[in-house]
Write a protein that holds these residues in place. Structure first.
Motif, PDB file in Angstrom:
ATOM      1  N   ASP A 187     -25.888 -57.488  19.210  1.00 42.80           N
ATOM      2  CA  ASP A 187     -25.933 -56.903  20.538  1.00 42.80           C
ATOM      3  C   ASP A 187     -25.803 -58.219  21.406  1.00 42.80           C
ATOM      4  O   ASP A 187     -25.359 -57.788  22.154  1.00 42.80           O
ATOM      5  CB  ASP A 187     -27.885 -57.079  20.549  1.00 42.80           C
ATOM      6  CG  ASP A 187     -28.836 -55.835  20.022  1.00 42.80           C
ATOM      7  OD1 ASP A 187     -29.052 -54.575  19.918  1.00 42.80           O
ATOM      8  OD2 ASP A 187     -29.361 -56.140  18.530  1.00 42.80           O
ATOM      9  N   GLU A 188     -26.012 -59.474  21.157  1.00 44.57           N
ATOM     10  CA  GLU A 188     -25.213 -59.956  21.689  1.00 44.57           C
ATOM     11  C   GLU A 188     -23.409 -59.875  22.247  1.00 44.57           C
ATOM     12  O   GLU A 188     -23.926 -60.238  23.585  1.00 44.57           O
ATOM     13  CB  GLU A 188     -25.200 -61.628  21.022  1.00 44.57           C
ATOM     14  CG  GLU A 188     -26.785 -62.508  21.043  1.00 44.57           C
ATOM     15  CD  GLU A 188     -26.579 -63.746  20.680  1.00 44.57           C
ATOM     16  OE1 GLU A 188     -25.631 -64.105  21.702  1.00 44.57           O
ATOM     17  OE2 GLU A 188     -27.434 -64.172  19.803  1.00 44.57           O
ATOM     18  N   THR A 235     -34.972 -59.435  18.179  1.00 44.55           N
ATOM     19  CA  THR A 235     -34.791 -58.002  18.253  1.00 44.55           C
ATOM     20  C   THR A 235     -33.003 -57.906  18.217  1.00 44.55           C
ATOM     21  O   THR A 235     -32.151 -57.603  17.270  1.00 44.55           O
ATOM     22  CB  THR A 235     -34.763 -57.812  19.169  1.00 44.55           C
ATOM     23  OG1 THR A 235     -36.247 -56.668  19.067  1.00 44.55           O
ATOM     24  CG2 THR A 235     -34.213 -56.060  19.480  1.00 44.55           C
ATOM     25  N   PHE A 236     -32.808 -59.433  18.814  1.00 45.19           N
ATOM     26  CA  PHE A 236     -31.081 -59.260  18.810  1.00 45.19           C
ATOM     27  C   PHE A 236     -30.663 -60.543  18.050  1.00 45.19           C
ATOM     28  O   PHE A 236     -30.419 -61.678  18.213  1.00 45.19           O
ATOM     29  CB  PHE A 236     -31.079 -60.197  20.586  1.00 45.19           C
ATOM     30  CG  PHE A 236     -32.362 -59.276  21.378  1.00 45.19           C
ATOM     31  CD1 PHE A 236     -31.344 -58.572  22.044  1.00 45.19           C
ATOM     32  CD2 PHE A 236     -32.783 -59.925  22.073  1.00 45.19           C
ATOM     33  CE1 PHE A 236     -32.396 -57.353  22.996  1.00 45.19           C
ATOM     34  CE2 PHE A 236     -33.426 -59.264  23.387  1.00 45.19           C
ATOM     35  CZ  PHE A 236     -33.405 -57.873  23.480  1.00 45.19           C
ATOM     36  N   LEU A 294     -28.649 -50.904  24.063  1.00 46.52           N
ATOM     37  CA  LEU A 294     -29.046 -52.003  23.509  1.00 46.52           C
ATOM     38  C   LEU A 294     -30.361 -51.563  22.834  1.00 46.52           C
ATOM     39  O   LEU A 294     -30.968 -50.576  22.976  1.00 46.52           O
ATOM     40  CB  LEU A 294     -29.078 -53.312  23.919  1.00 46.52           C
ATOM     41  CG  LEU A 294     -27.711 -53.760  24.198  1.00 46.52           C
ATOM     42  CD1 LEU A 294     -27.570 -54.291  25.569  1.00 46.52           C
ATOM     43  CD2 LEU A 294     -26.564 -54.918  23.732  1.00 46.52           C
ATOM     44  N   HIS A 295     -30.607 -52.750  22.116  1.00 43.20           N
ATOM     45  CA  HIS A 295     -32.172 -52.725  21.062  1.00 43.20           C
ATOM     46  C   HIS A 295     -33.435 -53.159  22.399  1.00 43.20           C
ATOM     47  O   HIS A 295     -33.159 -54.491  21.424  1.00 43.20           O
ATOM     48  CB  HIS A 295     -31.623 -53.582  19.672  1.00 43.20           C
ATOM     49  CG  HIS A 295     -31.350 -52.254  19.236  1.00 43.20           C
ATOM     50  ND1 HIS A 295     -29.901 -53.231  18.752  1.00 43.20           N
ATOM     51  CD2 HIS A 295     -31.124 -51.179  18.325  1.00 43.20           C
ATOM     52  CE1 HIS A 295     -29.488 -51.838  17.634  1.00 43.20           C
ATOM     53  NE2 HIS A 295     -29.860 -51.231  17.544  1.00 43.20           N
ATOM     54  N   CYS A 296     -32.894 -52.910  23.027  1.00 43.81           N
ATOM     55  CA  CYS A 296     -34.550 -53.238  23.853  1.00 43.81           C
ATOM     56  C   CYS A 296     -34.928 -52.503  24.602  1.00 43.81           C
ATOM     57  O   CYS A 296     -34.600 -51.117  24.766  1.00 43.81           O
ATOM     58  CB  CYS A 296     -33.317 -54.304  25.522  1.00 43.81           C
ATOM     59  SG  CYS A 296     -32.614 -53.036  26.550  1.00 43.81           S
ATOM     60  N   SER A 339     -37.628 -56.708  24.896  1.00 41.47           N
ATOM     61  CA  SER A 339     -38.020 -56.401  23.408  1.00 41.47           C
ATOM     62  C   SER A 339     -39.268 -56.666  23.144  1.00 41.47           C
ATOM     63  O   SER A 339     -39.944 -58.167  23.455  1.00 41.47           O
ATOM     64  CB  SER A 339     -36.688 -55.974  22.495  1.00 41.47           C
ATOM     65  OG  SER A 339     -37.304 -55.684  21.140  1.00 41.47           O
TER      66      SER A 339
END
Length: 243
Positions: free
Chosen positions: A161-162, A156-157, A55-57, A151
């Motif tokens: 992503d969710e 970001t999310f 994920l984008h974290c 993030s």
């Protein structure tokens, strides 16, 4: 253009340029995750590392609901997440608390402008966190914890992503609940074994039957406000009942 266009591609196919489809990569990753969770000594650690890679974290963490009903830090990829978790349940307020309370996903798009939890938002913003996604770890019966994604950049999310976070939470929820059930079963078997041994000691020492010996253990358990298995363990270890 070949006879088969992009819309005709099936799972496992490649696009006309030969590159695997993005969706297939996620399928493969989750298939690998299922195997890793099955043999993992630390389910929560496996989950947060998967989140960090997929994920984008910038950071990730898992908080689980303990035996007393309070959240506990189970695994984090940064101390920032642990502090953010603790700050919320100390104040009994924040996105994690709301996620647990309402069994719902909570998104903080930007801590710089977050108005629902201004004190918490100010603390995590000072630590460099700009956006947060908290997803409940829920089974049919209960919510066992929360997956927190953090993030360093705002907003970001997105929907993708969710969606992936929800799928990860489902995998984690089942794995955590299964592990807890196994531990409870082992604990119950151990308790029955201990009580059986303690009952045998009383039967031999006082010449009483099994029902009477068990009643004695139960009486001491209630009188001393001690778990039955602990009374049995003390009798086995010391050959004496609690005072």
């Amino acid at each position: 253009m070949s006879a088969m266009d992009h819309g005709d591609l099936q799972p496992g196919d490649t696009d006309p340029g030969g590159a695997p489809r993005a969706g297939d990569d996620i399928v493969v990753r989750f298939a690998q995750l299922a195997l890793e969770l099955h043999g993992s000594d630390s389910i929560e650690e496996t989950v947060v590392q998967f989140a960090l890679q997929t994920l984008h974290c910038s950071h990730a963490g898992v908080a689980l609901v303990g035996e007393q009903g309070q959240p506990e830090v189970s695994a984090v990829t940064s101390p920032i997440v642990a502090e953010a978790f603790r700050a919320q349940w100390t104040a009994a307020d924040g996105p994690l608390v709301e996620s647990l309370r309402n069994h719902a996903t909570v998104l903080v798009a930007d801590t710089a402008t977050e108005q629902r939890w201004p004190d918490w938002a100010a603390k995590v913003h000072a630590a460099g966190v700009r956006s947060v996604l908290d997803v409940p770890l829920s089974t049919i019966a209960e919510t066992v914890g929360v997956l927190g994604l953090y993030s360093l950049t705002p907003e970001t999310f997105g929907p993708d992503d969710e969606a992936i976070a929800h799928l990860l939470a489902m995998y984690a929820s089942v794995a955590v609940a299964t592990a807890r059930n196994e531990r409870n079963l082992i604990s119950a078997v151990d308790a029955r074994t201990l009580v059986g041994q303690a009952t045998g000691i009383l039967m031999e020492r006082y010449g009483i039957d099994e029902d009477r010996a068990f009643a004695v253990l139960k009486h001491y358990s209630q009188h001393t406000n001690t778990k039955l298995r602990d009374v049995a363990q003390q009798l086995i270890d010391t050959r004496h009942l609690p005072d």
